[in-house]
Write a protein that holds these residues in place. Structure first.
Motif, PDB file in Angstrom:
ATOM      1  N   VAL A 283       0.865  -1.182   0.000  1.00 51.43           N
ATOM      2  CA  VAL A 283       0.000   0.000   0.000  1.00 51.43           C
ATOM      3  C   VAL A 283       0.900   1.229   0.000  1.00 51.43           C
ATOM      4  CG1 VAL A 283      -1.855   1.227   1.171  1.00 51.43           C
ATOM      5  CG2 VAL A 283      -1.770  -1.266   1.259  1.00 51.43           C
ATOM      6  N   LYS A 284       0.681   2.125  -0.940  1.00 50.76           N
ATOM      7  CA  LYS A 284       1.573   3.267  -1.145  1.00 50.76           C
ATOM      8  C   LYS A 284       0.782   4.570  -1.294  1.00 50.76           C
ATOM      9  CE  LYS A 284       5.236   0.528  -1.632  1.00 50.76           C
ATOM     10  NZ  LYS A 284       6.357   0.506  -0.649  1.00 50.76           N
ATOM     11  N   ILE A 285       1.471   5.673  -1.022  1.00 48.78           N
ATOM     12  CA  ILE A 285       0.945   6.997  -1.363  1.00 48.78           C
ATOM     13  C   ILE A 285       1.456   7.317  -2.762  1.00 48.78           C
ATOM     14  CG2 ILE A 285       0.893   9.443  -0.780  1.00 48.78           C
ATOM     15  CD1 ILE A 285       1.269   8.727   2.107  1.00 48.78           C
ATOM     16  N   MET A 286       0.530   7.564  -3.674  1.00 51.18           N
ATOM     17  CA  MET A 286       0.891   7.717  -5.070  1.00 51.18           C
ATOM     18  C   MET A 286       1.279   9.154  -5.401  1.00 51.18           C
ATOM     19  SD  MET A 286       0.364   4.589  -5.503  1.00 51.18           S
ATOM     20  CE  MET A 286       0.880   4.491  -7.232  1.00 51.18           C
ATOM     21  N   HIS A 287       2.171   9.291  -6.364  1.00 50.81           N
ATOM     22  CA  HIS A 287       2.504  10.625  -6.869  1.00 50.81           C
ATOM     23  C   HIS A 287       1.307  11.159  -7.646  1.00 50.81           C
ATOM     24  CE1 HIS A 287       4.695  13.967  -8.530  1.00 50.81           C
ATOM     25  NE2 HIS A 287       4.466  13.545  -9.760  1.00 50.81           N
ATOM     26  N   SER A 288       0.927  12.394  -7.353  1.00 59.15           N
ATOM     27  CA  SER A 288      -0.265  12.958  -7.970  1.00 59.15           C
ATOM     28  C   SER A 288      -0.185  14.479  -7.955  1.00 59.15           C
ATOM     29  CB  SER A 288      -1.518  12.499  -7.205  1.00 59.15           C
ATOM     30  OG  SER A 288      -2.674  13.166  -7.653  1.00 59.15           O
ATOM     31  N   GLY A 357       2.888   8.235   5.880  1.00 58.72           N
ATOM     32  CA  GLY A 357       3.695   8.052   4.692  1.00 58.72           C
ATOM     33  C   GLY A 357       5.145   8.331   5.041  1.00 58.72           C
ATOM     34  N   ILE A 358       6.042   7.527   4.512  1.00 52.28           N
ATOM     35  CA  ILE A 358       7.473   7.627   4.807  1.00 52.28           C
ATOM     36  C   ILE A 358       8.222   7.952   3.526  1.00 52.28           C
ATOM     37  CG2 ILE A 358       9.511   6.382   5.608  1.00 52.28           C
ATOM     38  CD1 ILE A 358       7.444   6.852   7.787  1.00 52.28           C
ATOM     39  N   GLU A 366       9.331   8.662  -5.283  1.00 59.01           N
ATOM     40  CA  GLU A 366      10.224   7.837  -4.473  1.00 59.01           C
ATOM     41  C   GLU A 366      10.722   6.633  -5.267  1.00 59.01           C
ATOM     42  OE1 GLU A 366      11.594   7.115  -0.306  1.00 59.01           O
ATOM     43  OE2 GLU A 366      10.795   8.844  -1.368  1.00 59.01           O
ATOM     44  N   MET A 367       9.806   6.014  -6.012  1.00 63.82           N
ATOM     45  CA  MET A 367      10.132   4.835  -6.811  1.00 63.82           C
ATOM     46  C   MET A 367       8.942   4.539  -7.707  1.00 63.82           C
ATOM     47  SD  MET A 367       9.493   1.954  -3.825  1.00 63.82           S
ATOM     48  CE  MET A 367       9.985   0.577  -4.852  1.00 63.82           C
ATOM     49  N   HIS A 375       4.899   8.187  -4.331  1.00 60.80           N
ATOM     50  CA  HIS A 375       5.428   9.360  -3.641  1.00 60.80           C
ATOM     51  C   HIS A 375       5.996   8.999  -2.273  1.00 60.80           C
ATOM     52  CE1 HIS A 375       5.964  13.488  -2.462  1.00 60.80           C
ATOM     53  NE2 HIS A 375       5.173  13.347  -1.424  1.00 60.80           N
ATOM     54  N   ALA A 376       5.372   8.044  -1.567  1.00 63.00           N
ATOM     55  CA  ALA A 376       5.822   7.666  -0.220  1.00 63.00           C
ATOM     56  C   ALA A 376       5.327   6.261   0.115  1.00 63.00           C
ATOM     57  CB  ALA A 376       5.323   8.669   0.822  1.00 63.00           C
TER      58      ALA A 376
END
Length: 383
Positions: A283-288, A357-358, A366-367, A375-376
């Motif tokens: 589970v990730k925070i997406m770049h947006s 988020g880290i 981030e990747m 994003h995180a």
């Protein structure tokens, strides 16, 4: 002629009034737009004057030992944790050498313990050492790994371990540890060096200093035979204290559990997974470019699953990254009125961790995970 001039002057005055009104309207509109974008997920909300925490080894008798990095000529330089926002629970550690701030990392090693080094722009590693009152230099090492956390210590010639801490100017004490995002032995490559873990300062936990450290362990992941996996429940907490389930949803509306997984004795830094069809998805925070950053689970084929909090009335609330404080992204559920609910991880005994988020890197992306820009990383961490 006189009436013509008067009419002409009135026309000019009217046009000037209209032009002034339009300019005023545009200025107000632009100001409103700027105010709105100043609180986006990716930017710090306010400026913060950096606070430098001293990194020390703690002798059993309570006195502190300086920790330094040494260049090739043997000159000592400071090692500090940098607090660059109003949060002090996830701070970078840097070595200040010859006017540069160098990243501090734990290296992959086949030796009994993993070395902790500062890495120059040219890829040269310089060992981090603690200095005793007698001038003896003690290696700072990664001693053993408990899932996502690498325990760091200063090692004496007698084989004794001293704790490594960060101390703020006001006397607050935090742990210095290695943390891993990647479950593999090698976290990443940096300037040609294989990185085992990132060195970070975090809040102390009630169990981490007491973890058993096998003296012959080679800093590998500890899989304790006596440890049974603990599943922590992820909940959004309303102002009234009601806990709302947080779930993953596919495009057809099917619902799946979202949990934090404790796979070792440490619970200060845990993965959060979506449990979908027998698998565990990151589970990730997406770049947006949205005002708030979406949080998604990512399938093995790149399929995206929405993460939502669910009310008793079965209303689905977005879970988002709503603001950034240094290396942490603040995560909230957002209700239909735009109000924020905190998101927490609860273990079966009622212990509580924050869901955050880290960020490891300064860059926006981030990747990439299976073609999706991240994003995180979403983690359950000590509050």
């Amino acid at each position: 002629m006189k009436s013509y001039n008067q009419s002409f002057i009135k026309t000019i005055c009217y046009n000037v009034f209209i032009l002034g009104f339009l300019l005023l309207f545009m200025a107000c509109n632009n100001s409103s737009s700027k105010n709105k974008t100043s609180n986006t997920e990716t930017g710090d909300i306010s400026k913060f004057e950096d606070v430098y925490w001293n990194v020390k080894a703690i002798h059993p008798d309570g006195h502190s030992l300086d920790i330094k990095v040494f260049n090739n000529e043997g000159k000592a330089f400071d090692v500090k944790a940098i607090q660059n926002s109003n949060q002090d629970n996830f701070l970078d550690v840097k070595a200040f050498m010859d006017g540069e701030k160098l990243p501090v990392k734990v290296l992959v090693s086949k030796n009994q313990f993993s070395p902790v080094v500062a890495i120059t722009a040219k890829g040269h590693p310089h060992k981090i050492k603690a200095i005793t009152l007698e001038g003896e230099e003690l290696d700072i090492i990664g001693v053993t790994r408990f899932d996502n956390v690498v325990i760091m210590k200063a090692l004496t010639k007698k084989g004794e371990f001293y704790g490594v801490k960060a101390i703020s100017p006001s006397g607050q004490l935090n742990n210095v540890k290695g943390i891993k995002i990647n479950t593999k032995e090698r976290e990443m490559s940096l300037k040609g060096l294989d990185i085992y873990a990132h060195v970070i300062v975090m809040h102390q936990t009630d169990n981490e200093d007491n973890l058993i450290i096998p003296k012959k362990n080679i800093a590998k992941n500890i899989k304790e035979n006596s440890f049974e996996r603990i599943i922590w429940n992820i909940k959004a907490v309303t102002p009234e204290g009601k806990n709302l389930d947080v779930k993953a949803f596919d495009s057809e509306g099917n619902k799946f559990d979202v949990k934090a997984t404790q796979d070792s004795k440490q619970h200060s830094f845990m993965n959060i997974k979506a449990f979908v069809d027998g698998g565990e998805l990151p589970v990730k925070i997406m770049h947006s470019k949205d005002e708030y950053a979406p949080i998604k689970a990512i399938g093995s084929d790149g399929t995206i699953y929405d993460i939502k909090a669910v009310t008793d009335a079965n209303v689905k609330l977005d879970v988002k990254g709503i603001s950034r404080s240094g290396n942490l992204i603040n995560v909230k559920a957002v209700n239909e009125n735009g109000e924020f609910y905190g998101v927490k991880a609860f273990n079966p005994e009622g212990k509580l961790n924050a869901v955050k988020g880290i960020k490891i890197f300064d860059r926006e992306v981030e990747m990439n995970v299976r073609g999706n820009p991240v994003h995180a990383h979403l983690k359950a961490i000590t509050q």
